[in-house]
Scaffold this motif. Structure first.
Motif, mmCIF file in Angstrom:
data_model
loop_
_atom_site.group_PDB
_atom_site.id
_atom_site.type_symbol
_atom_site.label_atom_id
_atom_site.label_comp_id
_atom_site.label_asym_id
_atom_site.label_seq_id
_atom_site.Cartn_x
_atom_site.Cartn_y
_atom_site.Cartn_z
ATOM 1 N N GLN A 243 0.829 -1.208 0.000
ATOM 2 C CA GLN A 243 0.000 0.000 0.000
ATOM 3 C C GLN A 243 0.865 1.261 0.000
ATOM 4 O OE1 GLN A 243 -3.393 -0.009 -0.187
ATOM 5 N NE2 GLN A 243 -3.290 2.223 -0.415
ATOM 6 N N GLN A 244 1.918 1.274 0.792
ATOM 7 C CA GLN A 244 2.812 2.442 0.840
ATOM 8 C C GLN A 244 3.499 2.650 -0.503
ATOM 9 O OE1 GLN A 244 4.246 4.338 4.186
ATOM 10 N NE2 GLN A 244 2.022 4.220 4.021
ATOM 11 N N ARG A 246 2.363 1.712 -3.467
ATOM 12 C CA ARG A 246 1.345 2.194 -4.406
ATOM 13 C C ARG A 246 1.098 3.685 -4.215
ATOM 14 N NH1 ARG A 246 -3.775 3.718 -3.724
ATOM 15 N NH2 ARG A 246 -5.247 3.503 -5.478
ATOM 16 N N ASP A 247 0.856 4.092 -2.973
ATOM 17 C CA ASP A 247 0.530 5.495 -2.710
ATOM 18 C C ASP A 247 1.672 6.418 -3.107
ATOM 19 O OD1 ASP A 247 -1.849 4.558 -1.728
ATOM 20 O OD2 ASP A 247 -1.332 4.845 0.390
ATOM 21 N N TYR A 248 2.889 6.019 -2.777
ATOM 22 C CA TYR A 248 4.040 6.866 -3.112
ATOM 23 C C TYR A 248 4.224 6.943 -4.623
ATOM 24 C CZ TYR A 248 8.648 8.974 -2.945
ATOM 25 O OH TYR A 248 9.703 9.844 -3.119
ATOM 26 N N LEU A 250 1.983 6.653 -6.983
ATOM 27 C CA LEU A 250 0.931 7.480 -7.572
ATOM 28 C C LEU A 250 1.177 8.970 -7.352
ATOM 29 C CD1 LEU A 250 -2.251 5.394 -6.652
ATOM 30 C CD2 LEU A 250 -1.451 5.935 -8.969
ATOM 31 N N GLN A 251 1.730 9.313 -6.218
ATOM 32 C CA GLN A 251 1.869 10.719 -5.855
ATOM 33 C C GLN A 251 3.210 11.334 -6.248
ATOM 34 O OE1 GLN A 251 0.976 11.083 -1.643
ATOM 35 N NE2 GLN A 251 -0.778 9.695 -1.822
ATOM 36 N N THR A 265 3.262 5.213 -12.981
ATOM 37 C CA THR A 265 2.401 4.081 -12.669
ATOM 38 C C THR A 265 1.837 3.394 -13.918
ATOM 39 O OG1 THR A 265 0.648 5.711 -12.294
ATOM 40 C CG2 THR A 265 1.767 4.803 -10.351
#
Length: 389
Positions: A243-244, A246-248, A250-251, A265
């Motif tokens: 999850q970390q 993925r979030d990083y 994307l951002q 991504t």
């Protein structure tokens, strides 16, 4: 599935997880949050004031907490394991007395039951009208959750016997000293240091099993419970790392020069890595759930549990342990190829995922789980029910 109080705890812990991992030490404030959310009652039967959640449900809580903070997930899981220890080995009177206290006092359990550490010795005391039991002297290591706990499960060796005495003690009992000597590279807030016992009196009324008592298949189910704690910690950490990452990505991630995509991504190599993580982690989670379901059925059988049913649980736990071990090491390493070089900044703390599981996956060698699975596959041989099996 989860209470609002538990979800609030997860959100709060996520904000401080990186800083606390770096700091180490005792997470006193965070343990209060877990306690006040009612999480110490999960495994306690309703007749003693608890919630009596099923083991699959308890493990889901542990896994969700591990995705955010695997050290505190370990502490909470080992609390539930000690409650289970009282339910497995304790008499009806011991269960009522100690578990009712657990709910009434909202108290934490610590663990001084490490089977590999035999330094703690129990000296039988002569039976008199005033007292009987054992005197405990020595040290016990890897005592997770003991610092800040209210009660302890303890094992100690009696000279001339291979089976240890199992007992129950208050952590503040005279002669018990909890040491602040836990300083690993990962799992830094599990309070897994050592405990020193000096002329500690273990009364007969607090002895759950003596050195000569027989052992049933249900008794050895505790080993499966403990192994499945590790399985769910591994799966939770892997899910948190994914999850970390993925979030990083994307951002913050940027496409590699020479690629034809506008967003990092959309890079096929990044997607392949995330897909591989997804497949491995999902497989491990499903196997963990399957093992927990079998364990719950075995748990409900109690003393009527047979060796074959117990072996089926152990095999499922072993299989899940292998997949969880591999998937969590893979995910916590591969996440860096997803986040890129900027993701190695120390303030992000992404390295804690790998450090935590690398510390924990050394708890017991995977090779021996695979050997047991091999003997089961080839000969149908039931795995040993002793110690870490």
């Amino acid at each position: 599935m989860f209470s609002c109080a538990f979800k609030d705890v997860l959100s709060t812990l996520a904000k401080t997880a990186v800083a606390r991992d770096r700091q180490g030490g005792h997470a006193a404030h965070e343990k209060v949050l877990l306690r006040d959310a009612g999480l110490l009652r999960l495994a306690v039967p309703r007749q003693h004031g608890g919630d009596e959640r099923s083991w699959p449900d308890i493990y889901r809580h542990i896994r969700a907490l591990a995705a955010v903070d695997s050290a505190l997930a370990h502490v909470l899981a080992f609390h539930q394991l000690q409650v289970a220890t009282v339910l497995i080995y304790g008499s009806a009177q011991q269960q009522h007395g100690w578990l009712r206290r657990t709910t009434d006092e909202n108290g934490w359990w610590g663990n001084a039951l490490n089977p590999r550490d035999t330094r703690l010795q129990a000296q039988p005391l002569p039976h008199t009208a005033a007292a009987s039991g054992y005197e405990l002297n020595g040290t016990k290591g890897f005592c997770s959750g003991t610092r800040g706990s209210h009660y302890l499960t303890v094992s100690a060796r009696v000279e001339g016997h291979s089976q240890p005495v199992l007992g129950l003690l208050e952590t503040a009992a005279p002669g018990i000293a909890v040491k602040d000597d836990w300083n690993p590279m990962g799992q830094r807030q599990t309070d897994s240091g050592s405990v020193q016992f000096t002329q500690v009196y273990l009364p007969a009324s607090a002895v759950m099993r003596d050195e000569a008592a027989s052992t049933s298949a249900f008794h050895t189910l505790r080993n499966c419970l403990a192994q499945l704690v590790l399985v769910n910690l591994f799966v939770g950490v892997a899910q948190g790392a994914r999850q970390q990452a993925r979030d990083y990505a994307l951002q913050h991630a940027k496409p590699w020069m020479g690629s034809t995509v506008e967003r990092a991504t959309d890079d096929p190599y990044l997607l392949r890595r995330m897909g591989e993580m997804q497949a491995q982690i999902s497989a491990a989670a499903l196997m963990a759930d399957h093992a927990a379901a079998l364990l719950q059925k075995a748990w409900l059988q109690g003393d009527s549990l047979g060796s074959q049913e117990r072996a089926a649980v152990a095999i499922a736990v072993f299989e899940a342990k292998v997949m969880a071990h591999r998937s969590t090491l893979f995910a916590t390493q591969e996440m860096f190829d997803v986040v890129g070089s900027r993701g190695t900044h120390a303030d992000l703390g992404f390295d804690r995922f790998w450090r935590n599981v690398r510390t924990h996956t050394l708890h017991d060698p995977l090779d021996y789980k695979l050997q047991a699975l091999g003997r089961w596959a080839v000969y149908g041989e039931e795995p040993s029910a002793l110690n870490y099996n």
